[in-house]
Structures are given as C-alpha cells and as structure tokens.
Design an enzyme around this catalytic site. Structure first.
Site, PDB file in Angstrom:
ATOM      1  N   ALA A   8      -5.346   8.320   0.520  1.00  0.00           N
ATOM      2  CA  ALA A   8      -5.258   9.747   0.254  1.00  0.00           C
ATOM      3  C   ALA A   8      -5.294  10.571   1.497  1.00  0.00           C
ATOM      4  O   ALA A   8      -5.929  11.733   1.278  1.00  0.00           O
ATOM      5  CB  ALA A   8      -6.405  10.322  -0.872  1.00  0.00           C
ATOM      6  N   ALA A   9      -5.036  10.054   2.699  1.00  0.00           N
ATOM      7  CA  ALA A   9      -5.403  10.778   3.939  1.00  0.00           C
ATOM      8  C   ALA A   9      -4.450  11.536   4.405  1.00  0.00           C
ATOM      9  O   ALA A   9      -4.421  12.353   5.283  1.00  0.00           O
ATOM     10  CB  ALA A   9      -5.857   9.518   5.002  1.00  0.00           C
ATOM     11  N   ARG A  14       5.577  17.787   4.445  1.00  0.00           N
ATOM     12  CA  ARG A  14       6.664  18.330   3.549  1.00  0.00           C
ATOM     13  C   ARG A  14       6.415  19.400   2.526  1.00  0.00           C
ATOM     14  O   ARG A  14       7.245  20.197   2.020  1.00  0.00           O
ATOM     15  CB  ARG A  14       7.461  17.156   2.996  1.00  0.00           C
ATOM     16  CG  ARG A  14       8.185  16.212   3.914  1.00  0.00           C
ATOM     17  CD  ARG A  14       8.790  14.929   3.439  1.00  0.00           C
ATOM     18  NE  ARG A  14       7.706  14.153   3.437  1.00  0.00           N
ATOM     19  CZ  ARG A  14       7.854  12.784   3.030  1.00  0.00           C
ATOM     20  NH1 ARG A  14       8.986  12.252   2.720  1.00  0.00           N
ATOM     21  NH2 ARG A  14       6.874  11.809   3.071  1.00  0.00           N
ATOM     22  N   ASP A 102      -0.711   9.821  -4.094  1.00  0.00           N
ATOM     23  CA  ASP A 102       0.495  10.824  -4.299  1.00  0.00           C
ATOM     24  C   ASP A 102       1.421  10.784  -5.402  1.00  0.00           C
ATOM     25  O   ASP A 102       2.452  11.216  -5.545  1.00  0.00           O
ATOM     26  CB  ASP A 102       1.243  11.504  -3.071  1.00  0.00           C
ATOM     27  CG  ASP A 102       2.162  10.419  -2.477  1.00  0.00           C
ATOM     28  OD1 ASP A 102       2.002   9.142  -3.057  1.00  0.00           O
ATOM     29  OD2 ASP A 102       2.964  10.691  -1.741  1.00  0.00           O
ATOM     30  N   GLU A 153      11.937   0.931   4.784  1.00  0.00           N
ATOM     31  CA  GLU A 153      11.806   2.271   4.763  1.00  0.00           C
ATOM     32  C   GLU A 153      13.091   3.179   4.792  1.00  0.00           C
ATOM     33  O   GLU A 153      14.036   2.644   5.460  1.00  0.00           O
ATOM     34  CB  GLU A 153      10.767   2.852   5.567  1.00  0.00           C
ATOM     35  CG  GLU A 153       9.225   2.654   5.142  1.00  0.00           C
ATOM     36  CD  GLU A 153       8.814   2.855   3.991  1.00  0.00           C
ATOM     37  OE1 GLU A 153       8.911   3.979   3.330  1.00  0.00           O
ATOM     38  OE2 GLU A 153       8.561   1.787   3.253  1.00  0.00           O
ATOM     39  N   ARG A 332     -12.412  37.262 -21.349  1.00  0.00           N
ATOM     40  CA  ARG A 332     -12.654  36.781 -20.015  1.00  0.00           C
ATOM     41  C   ARG A 332     -13.879  36.055 -19.989  1.00  0.00           C
ATOM     42  O   ARG A 332     -14.363  35.471 -21.091  1.00  0.00           O
ATOM     43  CB  ARG A 332     -13.022  37.974 -19.055  1.00  0.00           C
ATOM     44  CG  ARG A 332     -11.766  38.769 -18.606  1.00  0.00           C
ATOM     45  CD  ARG A 332     -11.960  39.837 -17.813  1.00  0.00           C
ATOM     46  NE  ARG A 332     -13.027  39.750 -16.509  1.00  0.00           N
ATOM     47  CZ  ARG A 332     -13.678  40.525 -16.144  1.00  0.00           C
ATOM     48  NH1 ARG A 332     -13.579  41.678 -16.443  1.00  0.00           N
ATOM     49  NH2 ARG A 332     -14.260  40.369 -14.905  1.00  0.00           N
ATOM     50  N   ASN A 376     -18.615  47.552 -35.948  1.00  0.00           N
ATOM     51  CA  ASN A 376     -17.282  48.154 -35.917  1.00  0.00           C
ATOM     52  C   ASN A 376     -17.296  48.774 -34.631  1.00  0.00           C
ATOM     53  O   ASN A 376     -17.944  49.923 -34.669  1.00  0.00           O
ATOM     54  CB  ASN A 376     -16.847  49.047 -36.918  1.00  0.00           C
ATOM     55  CG  ASN A 376     -15.625  49.625 -36.771  1.00  0.00           C
ATOM     56  OD1 ASN A 376     -14.540  48.652 -36.580  1.00  0.00           O
ATOM     57  ND2 ASN A 376     -15.249  50.919 -36.836  1.00  0.00           N
ATOM     58  N   ARG A 441     -23.147  64.470 -27.164  1.00  0.00           N
ATOM     59  CA  ARG A 441     -21.918  65.243 -26.730  1.00  0.00           C
ATOM     60  C   ARG A 441     -22.058  66.694 -27.058  1.00  0.00           C
ATOM     61  O   ARG A 441     -22.889  67.102 -27.795  1.00  0.00           O
ATOM     62  CB  ARG A 441     -20.691  64.681 -27.427  1.00  0.00           C
ATOM     63  CG  ARG A 441     -20.607  65.005 -28.899  1.00  0.00           C
ATOM     64  CD  ARG A 441     -19.478  64.777 -29.907  1.00  0.00           C
ATOM     65  NE  ARG A 441     -19.805  65.278 -31.129  1.00  0.00           N
ATOM     66  CZ  ARG A 441     -19.239  64.476 -32.356  1.00  0.00           C
ATOM     67  NH1 ARG A 441     -18.829  63.168 -32.200  1.00  0.00           N
ATOM     68  NH2 ARG A 441     -19.304  64.995 -33.470  1.00  0.00           N
TER      69      ARG A 441
HETATM   70  C1  UD1 Z   1       5.489   5.426   0.650  1.00  0.00           C
HETATM   71  C2  UD1 Z   1       6.238   3.921   0.988  1.00  0.00           C
HETATM   72  C3  UD1 Z   1       7.500   3.783   0.532  1.00  0.00           C
HETATM   73  C4  UD1 Z   1       7.323   3.866  -1.150  1.00  0.00           C
HETATM   74  C5  UD1 Z   1       6.874   5.282  -1.509  1.00  0.00           C
HETATM   75  C6  UD1 Z   1       6.481   5.649  -2.713  1.00  0.00           C
HETATM   76  C7  UD1 Z   1       5.020   3.285   3.319  1.00  0.00           C
HETATM   77  C8  UD1 Z   1       5.377   3.200   4.711  1.00  0.00           C
HETATM   78  N1  UD1 Z   1       6.235   3.920   2.452  1.00  0.00           N
HETATM   79  O1  UD1 Z   1       6.286   6.345   1.512  1.00  0.00           O
HETATM   80  O2  UD1 Z   1       8.029   2.531   0.999  1.00  0.00           O
HETATM   81  O3  UD1 Z   1       8.756   4.054  -1.347  1.00  0.00           O
HETATM   82  O4  UD1 Z   1       5.658   5.598  -0.731  1.00  0.00           O
HETATM   83  O5  UD1 Z   1       6.056   6.827  -3.191  1.00  0.00           O
HETATM   84  O6  UD1 Z   1       4.192   2.956   2.980  1.00  0.00           O
HETATM   85  N2  UD1 Z   1      -1.209   7.989   3.506  1.00  0.00           N
HETATM   86  C9  UD1 Z   1      -2.604   7.772   4.187  1.00  0.00           C
HETATM   87  N3  UD1 Z   1      -2.504   7.707   5.600  1.00  0.00           N
HETATM   88  C10 UD1 Z   1      -1.536   7.837   6.191  1.00  0.00           C
HETATM   89  C11 UD1 Z   1      -0.408   8.049   5.780  1.00  0.00           C
HETATM   90  C12 UD1 Z   1      -0.239   8.209   4.376  1.00  0.00           C
HETATM   91  O7  UD1 Z   1      -3.558   7.654   3.517  1.00  0.00           O
HETATM   92  O8  UD1 Z   1      -1.608   7.755   7.598  1.00  0.00           O
HETATM   93  C13 UD1 Z   1      -1.303   8.325   2.269  1.00  0.00           C
HETATM   94  C14 UD1 Z   1      -0.557   9.571   1.770  1.00  0.00           C
HETATM   95  O9  UD1 Z   1      -1.864  10.305   1.564  1.00  0.00           O
HETATM   96  C15 UD1 Z   1      -0.049   9.267   0.312  1.00  0.00           C
HETATM   97  C16 UD1 Z   1       0.404   7.676   0.587  1.00  0.00           C
HETATM   98  O10 UD1 Z   1      -0.537   7.225   1.530  1.00  0.00           O
HETATM   99  O11 UD1 Z   1      -0.836   9.392  -0.763  1.00  0.00           O
HETATM  100  C17 UD1 Z   1       1.875   7.366   0.965  1.00  0.00           C
HETATM  101  O12 UD1 Z   1       2.351   8.228   2.186  1.00  0.00           O
HETATM  102  P1  UD1 Z   1       3.698   8.870   2.243  1.00  0.00           P
HETATM  103  O13 UD1 Z   1       3.619   9.458   3.659  1.00  0.00           O
HETATM  104  O14 UD1 Z   1       3.742   9.843   0.984  1.00  0.00           O
HETATM  105  O15 UD1 Z   1       4.639   7.600   2.048  1.00  0.00           O
HETATM  106  P2  UD1 Z   1       6.182   7.979   1.679  1.00  0.00           P
HETATM  107  O16 UD1 Z   1       6.861   8.307   2.701  1.00  0.00           O
HETATM  108  O17 UD1 Z   1       6.296   8.544   0.202  1.00  0.00           O
HETATM  109 CA    CA Z   2       4.781   9.649  -0.957  1.00  0.00          CA
END
Ligand code: UD1
Ligand code: CA
Length: 454
Positions: A8-9, A14, A102, A153, A332, A376, A441
């Site tokens: 998740a880093a 994009r 993701d 890739e 609210r 009321n 009033r």
């Molecule tokens: C990645 C896969 C791809 C796959 C796709 C599926 C790789 C090289 N590619 O591509 O084969 O089809 O997911 O969705 O793994 N992240 C880190 N640190 C980093 C880079 C990324 O923690 O340095 C995490 C991101 O937060 C993300 C996940 O790794 O949650 C995937 O990274 P992302 O850059 O989205 O990879 P994709 O290009 O989608």
């Molecule tokens: Ca991705």
C-alpha cells in the site's frame, strides 16, 4: 501457517490527487479498508501493510486495524515493497500471501479458496490469474508448454505478448523460505525502472520450483484502481452487487441505475427505494419504509420500520418507526427522532431529540433542542441556540404536550414546560411555566390611515 502482506505504499500517480491512492474512498470507505475486509476471513497469524507515500495518514487510518506496518520510504516497485518487509518473515516457515492494496473487489472467499488450493497443490508459488477481454495495463502470464514461466508487465510486452489474455491479478502465495532468496535477485532494468515483484516468477521457474495459478471465477474482481475511471467502475460494481443483494432480500429498488447504496447497508423487506437515492455506509433501515426519491443518507443512521424519507438529507442520526421525514428536510448529526414523528418541508434539525408523536411540519430550525413527546412545533419556529458574542451554544427544552406558535423564536437556554404554549410571533427569552402561555410580541394597534375616509 499463513501471514499476509498488503502493498500500500504506491502513490497512485495516475489518480492525479493529493490523497494517496489506497485512501481514496468507495462508499465512504478507503480502498485499503475494502482490501483488509477481504483478508478478514483468512486464518492468518499476522497482516503486514507496507506504507510509503503519505505513510503517516495511512498509518493513522490503520490504527483501527490489528495490523503491523512497515515503511517503504522510497517507492521503487512492488518487488522492492516486499523486500522492505522481508525482515519480518526472516524465520517464518509458512506461506506469505502478498496482496496489492489497490484491488478492492477481491472477495474473501476467493482468497480463502486460493490459499486452500495453494496448500492442496503443494505449490511453492501460486498466482491469482484471470482472463480479460481487454487486458491492457495488466501483467501478462507467459507460458511455455502450458507451464507458467514468467509475468511480463504490459509496458515491457512485445506486440505478440500483448495479445495474451491471461493476466496477473496481483495476489500471490509464496512459500517464503523457498522464495525469499529470489527477492535479492530482482533487477530494475525494465520500462519503469522498478523492482517488479512479478519478476520473481521467472526466477522461481529457473529454480525448478512448483508454480501454479488459481483462476478467478469472476474477472471483475481483478480490477485494480490506477485512475479515476477505475475508481468509478469500482463504485459501480460495488453498488450493483449491493442492490442485487437488497433486491434478493425483498427490497424494491425502482431504478437501480439511479440508486446508490453501500454494500454494508441493512434494509428490511418491503421497503421501497425511489430513484435518485444515495445511501452511504453504516445505514440500517427497517421494513415497509419509503425512501426517496432523492434521499441522501450518510451513516451511521438508523431508521425504524414504516417510515418515509422523501427528498431529504440525513446524517449520523436515528429515526424511529412510523416517522414522516420531508419533503426537503435536513436532519443533521446527533439527532434522535423517536416514534411517529413528523419533520416536514424546510425543517432543519441538528443535534436534537424529537419525542414520540411530535410534529415540526414546516419551515423550522431546531438546534441543540430536547423536544419531548407530542409537541407541536409551529411553522417557522427557530431555536436561537448560538450566542454570536460568546460563541456558545445553548439548549432549548420543550416539554411534552407543549406547542410553539408560528414564527416564534426561542432564545436558548430556555425551557417551555409541559403543556405550555408560546404565542405566534413571540421572541421568548424566559422559561414558560407549565400550562401557561408565553407571549412576547408588541400589541397590535389599529390606527387610521392618513387621508383615509371614515
Ligand atoms: C501490478 C502488477 C501487474 C498486475 C497488476 C494487477 C507489478 C510489477 N505489476 O501492476 O502485473 O497485473 O498489479 O493490478 O507488480 N506499491 C508499493 N510500492 C511500490 C509500488 C507499488 O507498495 O513501490 C503498491 C501500490 O500501492 C499498489 C500495488 O503495490 O497497491 C500495485 O502497484 P501498482 O503500481 O498499482 O502496480 P500495477 O502497475 O497496477
Ligand atoms: Ca494497480
């Protein structure tokens, strides 16, 4: 023995956002939270989350979860992310399931089934794969004589490889002690100059390890969020699933195309949801209700049975049985509306209680008010709760059986006691005793118009 590692880093370049990717929300809940929900049913020893971009915010969010976090200060790819966590598994003799942070649509059943398959096949490495009609962007599964020999890739694929429809979903089971050595062999000589986790597959193949894949039943689960279009699609798919479940449970949804309901909403049978309704997370609604058209409900909200909410906005409040809310009401945060209450047109209620059988039918502001039963509230009643000199807010209490006349202003702190009444057009600053009328009033005078004939 199983441990999971969530990546998740990444920044999510994009998405073009100031918010880091995994904290983007779908139905008011971060993508990362959806991913963690998917892991919840696995019988695992530990969940580790790799944090990097905006790591403090991600860690703050993760406080509520029983997870370990590890830092990837500079994001150099998914392989590098796993390397940053490797020291935590140094002595671990079991399986590490790596999950992209993701991919919020992967179901917990899928992950459990994949792990069972991995164990049963005595696999050293299992990949979750799927067949997509438009595989653009995803890593392709490269096979020789049907055996998996690597992942390419998208950006590194030849034209021929781009036609491969089988893709890497981004979930892997690794027998850690067999595969950890391969991490140190990863190189970044590729289109993105990153250490790809996916290159571990080719290394494993060259070592003669047993590589298998588990195929997704539903390819929609494969969707990873890389941009705003993916985010919209995730919203749509989560919504579709949620509406289908509600309809299966006896809820009428007049127009699924214009209705949005969080998958965690709980709605009773024979409730009818009219078009244009948006229900965010943590909402529970009883049976036989009428919701919408155009109701917006932000949880936590609880609504009883046999109530209606028409063209209205409700947030963080509770509403009892047999209530009629709207059209055009605004309930609210912090409001508690009991049984058989009517809140009508252009009535705003904030942090207030409305007891059983009370009615505020038209044009009112009720803030920080404790209004008991069978009151009321006359049209245009305002609780003046805010002192603009001191900045303080004060409470208005209206006891059971009391009433306020049209256009009355109650200057808080103030109490209108049981069965008391406030005369229309009054600005009351002193408590009104039980069974008495508070009138404040100017007296009406009748004067002859200048030049009028007698
Ligand atoms: C990645 C896969 C791809 C796959 C796709 C599926 C790789 C090289 N590619 O591509 O084969 O089809 O997911 O969705 O793994 N992240 C880190 N640190 C980093 C880079 C990324 O923690 O340095 C995490 C991101 O937060 C993300 C996940 O790794 O949650 C995937 O990274 P992302 O850059 O989205 O990879 P994709 O290009 O989608
Ligand atoms: Ca991705």
């Amino acid at each position: 023995m199983l441990k999971t590692l969530v990546l998740a880093a990444g920044r999510g370049t994009r998405l073009k956002s100031n918010t880091t990717k995994v904290l983007h929300k779908v139905f008011d809940k971060p993508i990362l939270s959806w991913v963690l929900d998917g892991l919840a049913d696995l019988d695992q020893e530990e969940i580790v989350v790799v944090c990097g971009h905006h790591s403090e915010e991600v860690k703050d969010f993760l406080h509520a979860y029983p997870v370990t976090t590890v830092d990837q200060e500079i994001q150099m790819g998914t392989g590098h992310a796993v390397m940053c966590a490797a020291h935590l598994f140094e002595e671990f003799e079991g399986t590490v399931m790596v999950v992209n942070g993701d991919s919020p649509l992967i179901r917990s059943e899928t992950l459990s089934e994949m792990y069972s398959y991995h164990k049963q096949a005595e696999s050293n490495m299992t990949l979750l794969t799927s067949f997509l009609d438009k595989p653009g962007g995803y890593g392709r599964i490269v096979r020789r004589n049907n055996s998996i020999i690597g992942i390419k890739e998208h950006k590194d694929c030849s034209e021929a490889e781009k036609t491969i429809r089988e893709v890497n979903v981004g979930v892997y089971c690794f027998e850690w002690q067999l595969l950890k050595e391969g991490l140190s062999k990863l190189k970044s000589n590729n289109a993105q100059e990153e250490f790809y986790l996916t290159d571990l597959v080719e290394w494993a193949y060259c070592q003669g390890l047993n590589i298998n894949n588990y195929i997704l039943n539903d390819p929609r689960e494969a969707l990873g969020v890389n941009n705003r279009k993916d985010l919209a699609l995730v919203y749509k798919l989560k919504n579709k699933h949620s509406l289908e479940q509600l309809m299966d449970n006896g809820v009428t949804i007049i127009d699924p195309d214009s209705t949005w309901i969080s998958p965690d909403a709980d709605i009773g049978p024979d409730t009818v949801i009219y078009p244009g309704t948006f229900i965010q997370r943590r909402v529970s609604i009883g049976s036989n209700c009428v919701i919408g058209p155009n109701a917006v409900i932000h949880g936590p909200v609880e609504i009883g049975s046999n109530s209606s909410v028409v063209q209205s906005h409700i947030s963080r409040s509770s509403i009892g049985d047999h209530c009629n809310i709207g059209p055009y009401a605004h309930i609210r945060d912090g409001s508690d509306i009991r049984t058989g209450v009517r809140v009508g047109c252009y009535v705003e209620v904030k942090n207030s209680n409305l007891g059983d059988g009370t009615a505020a039918a038209h044009l009112s502001y009720l803030g920080d008010a404790d209004i008991k039963s069978n009151v009321n509230v006359g049209a245009g009643t305002i609780t003046a709760n805010f002192n603009s000199f001191t900045g303080e807010k004060s409470e208005t209490v209206i006891c059971s059986g009391a009433s306020t006349g049209a256009n009355s202003v109650l200057i808080a702190p103030i109490t209108v006691n049981e069965s008391a009444s406030v005369a229309a057009g009054s600005v009351v600053t002193k408590d009104v005793p039980e069974n008495m009328l508070g009138i404040a009033r100017p007296r009406q005078e009748i004067k002859r118009l200048p030049g009028a004939k007698v």
